[in-house]
Enzyme design. Structure first.
Site, PDB file in Angstrom:
ATOM      1  N   ALA A  63     -83.008 -16.089  89.701  1.00  0.00           N
ATOM      2  CA  ALA A  63     -82.888 -14.688  89.348  1.00  0.00           C
ATOM      3  C   ALA A  63     -84.267 -14.034  89.361  1.00  0.00           C
ATOM      4  O   ALA A  63     -84.422 -12.869  89.051  1.00  0.00           O
ATOM      5  CB  ALA A  63     -82.220 -14.523  87.995  1.00  0.00           C
ATOM      6  N   SER A  92     -77.851 -17.906  87.923  1.00  0.00           N
ATOM      7  CA  SER A  92     -77.956 -17.262  86.624  1.00  0.00           C
ATOM      8  C   SER A  92     -79.382 -16.792  86.435  1.00  0.00           C
ATOM      9  O   SER A  92     -80.214 -16.913  87.316  1.00  0.00           O
ATOM     10  CB  SER A  92     -77.611 -18.276  85.542  1.00  0.00           C
ATOM     11  OG  SER A  92     -78.591 -19.300  85.570  1.00  0.00           O
ATOM     12  N   LYS A  93     -79.648 -16.272  85.276  1.00  0.00           N
ATOM     13  CA  LYS A  93     -80.995 -15.806  84.946  1.00  0.00           C
ATOM     14  C   LYS A  93     -82.020 -16.917  85.180  1.00  0.00           C
ATOM     15  O   LYS A  93     -83.123 -16.685  85.622  1.00  0.00           O
ATOM     16  CB  LYS A  93     -81.053 -15.365  83.479  1.00  0.00           C
ATOM     17  CG  LYS A  93     -80.821 -13.889  83.301  1.00  0.00           C
ATOM     18  CD  LYS A  93     -82.171 -13.171  83.065  1.00  0.00           C
ATOM     19  CE  LYS A  93     -82.100 -11.668  83.215  1.00  0.00           C
ATOM     20  NZ  LYS A  93     -82.093 -11.193  84.606  1.00  0.00           N
ATOM     21  N   ARG A  94     -81.592 -18.141  84.837  1.00  0.00           N
ATOM     22  CA  ARG A  94     -82.549 -19.240  84.926  1.00  0.00           C
ATOM     23  C   ARG A  94     -82.846 -19.697  86.342  1.00  0.00           C
ATOM     24  O   ARG A  94     -83.917 -20.192  86.631  1.00  0.00           O
ATOM     25  CB  ARG A  94     -82.046 -20.439  84.109  1.00  0.00           C
ATOM     26  CG  ARG A  94     -82.478 -20.378  82.667  1.00  0.00           C
ATOM     27  CD  ARG A  94     -82.106 -21.627  81.926  1.00  0.00           C
ATOM     28  NE  ARG A  94     -82.768 -22.801  82.438  1.00  0.00           N
ATOM     29  CZ  ARG A  94     -82.258 -24.025  82.334  1.00  0.00           C
ATOM     30  NH1 ARG A  94     -81.086 -24.213  81.778  1.00  0.00           N
ATOM     31  NH2 ARG A  94     -82.923 -25.066  82.781  1.00  0.00           N
ATOM     32  N   PHE A  95     -81.846 -19.558  87.209  1.00  0.00           N
ATOM     33  CA  PHE A  95     -82.050 -20.064  88.549  1.00  0.00           C
ATOM     34  C   PHE A  95     -82.026 -18.966  89.589  1.00  0.00           C
ATOM     35  O   PHE A  95     -81.006 -18.327  89.782  1.00  0.00           O
ATOM     36  CB  PHE A  95     -81.003 -21.126  88.892  1.00  0.00           C
ATOM     37  CG  PHE A  95     -81.105 -22.308  88.010  1.00  0.00           C
ATOM     38  CD1 PHE A  95     -82.200 -23.149  88.099  1.00  0.00           C
ATOM     39  CD2 PHE A  95     -80.140 -22.558  87.053  1.00  0.00           C
ATOM     40  CE1 PHE A  95     -82.314 -24.234  87.268  1.00  0.00           C
ATOM     41  CE2 PHE A  95     -80.243 -23.645  86.213  1.00  0.00           C
ATOM     42  CZ  PHE A  95     -81.340 -24.493  86.318  1.00  0.00           C
TER      43      PHE A  95
END
Ligand code: GLU
Length: 429
Positions: free
Chosen positions: A203, A198-201
């Site tokens: 990305a 996701s954006k957090r991981f």
């Protein structure tokens, strides 16, 4: 001869997943003394941007890879139309409302995937598919097979997210009478929790990792660990070594989870393995590019600071943060030093100032001796003096050894900074 390709769409930056696909292709080509082709899939003229393209190419080079040929799909539209016409002539495609549709002839499709083994596709999602849109632009599956065939790509190594495209592409190869390449679908990279990235991981783009002070060699080493292993639990492995050992069928069938901690660890290993001299050059370059290195800082001095922090940092940016007070005089006392600052021991620190100022050879042994003697004469434990002194000198609670710190900072700065703390207590009490 092995011919592989990496086919990024310049509609975004290069991320961990794409970089790893690129790397596995490159390694496969180099291991087999084959060729690595870069194919820019820029058929979506609206979403493709030059800034993305430039950064993708920069990132690939930064990671230490090169390519033998480069193609741009946007320059090959005539070719795709020509092949679409061939399909129409053969009755395998038809023109409707200005667009060209490929007609799937349903049949069981089987592949022997180099990573996953035999895969049987028994269903096709649609009976037809647009290959040339009414505006004349070609679509992904079609460009992909025309190019893979004309560019003599014999191994298609790509992310598992493309697996559903594979049977469609195989039917298109067959319709045009092309040979099909071998496929290797690389499992996706998962978030630390095992879900999709996701954006957090992960990305974060490769360019951003570079910005944050990850070394290219460490980055590439980390990418290697995402699904491939050199065996014997080896985790530190260079691109050169990997080139010798890499085989696509050694890639794991199951997804590898992204781990920031692991990436940090790999990076810190590469930082530590550099000589202090080399690391100083790396850090100097990094800080200069970001305009973070005051001109007053000499190379010799920077080298001493690097020596102090070398074992304590994960990234080059960590150096900038942790060593801030070694490069700048205008630092603040950080939030977490409050409990230490609350104990006003200005008289004792004043005594320390007086005694340190008598030292002529300001080296860590002499400093330590004088420091301990001062603490003893004041009836304090060394640590009661060490903690406030560290805050005074660096604004931080933790850091490298205090006496080394003092030696590197030098007598004048040390005394000034201790006085600054005394002054702080005077003003705040
Ligand atoms: N442009 C496609 C992508 O970025 C390439 C897919 C392929 O390798 O066939 O995912």
């Amino acid at each position: 001869m092995v011919r592989v390709r990496f086919a990024p769409s310049p509609t975004g930056f290069l991320h961990i997943g794409g970089a790893r696909t690129c790397l596995f292709n490159w390694l496969y080509a180099r291991h087999h003394k084959g060729q690595f082709i870069l194919r820019i899939e820029d058929t979506d003229l609206e979403r493709s941007k030059k800034e993305y393209l430039d950064e993708i190419l920069e990132s690939i080079k930064w990671l230490g890879m090169d390519w033998d040929e480069i193609f741009y799909q946007s320059q090959r539209f005539d070719l795709y139309r020509e092949y679409a016409k061939k399909l129409i002539d053969k009755g395998k495609a038809e023109q409707k409302e200005g667009a060209v549709f490929f007609k799937y002839e349903f049949q069981k499709v089987e592949i022997d995937d180099l990573i996953r083994g035999k895969i049987v596709f028994t269903e096709l999602p649609k009976s037809e598919e647009v290959i040339i849109k009414s505006d004349g632009s070609p679509t992904y599956n079609f460009c992909c097979i025309v190019d893979d065939a004309l560019m003599n790509i014999n191994y298609v190594i790509r992310g598992e997210d493309h697996i559903s495209n594979t049977p469609k592409q195989i039917l298109m190869y067959k319709a045009l009478g092309f040979d099909t390449p071998q496929f290797a679908h690389v499992p996706l990279i998962l978030s630390p929790q095992g879900g999709r990235m996701s954006k957090r991981f992960g990305a974060t783009s490769i360019g951003e990792y570079q910005e944050q002070g990850y070394l290219s060699k460490a980055m590439v080493n980390y990418l290697l660990l995402l699904g491939w292993s050199a065996g014997k639990n080896r985790e530190i492995i260079t691109l050169e070594e990997a080139k010798e050992l890499f085989e696509i069928n050694d890639v794991n069938k199951t997804g590898a989870a992204f781990s920031q901690d692991k990436l940090n660890w790999v990076n810190s290993e590469y930082l530590k393995s550099q000589s202090t001299k080399d690391l100083t050059i790396t850090i100097e370059d990094f800080l200069m590019k970001k305009n973070l290195l005051p001109s007053s800082v000499s190379k010799d001095y920077l080298e001493k600071v690097v020596e102090l922090f070398k074992e304590r940092i994960n990234t080059l940016n960590d150096f900038h943060i942790q060593a801030h007070a070694f490069l700048h005089d205008d630092y603040e006392y950080s939030e977490d030093t409050k409990p230490i600052l609350e104990k006003n021991i200005s008289e004792q620190i004043q005594e320390l100032i007086n005694r340190l100022s008598t030292i002529t050879t300001f080296d860590k042994e002499t400093i330590e001796k004088e420091f301990r003697a001062t603490a003893q004469s004041l009836g304090l434990k060394a640590k009661d003096l060490v903690h406030p002194a560290r805050v005074a000198l660096s604004g931080k609670r933790v850091g490298p050894g205090l006496f080394e710190t003092m030696e590197v900072l030098g007598k004048e700065r040390v005394l000034k900074r201790l006085e600054r703390l005394v002054d702080y207590w005077r003003r705040t009490s």
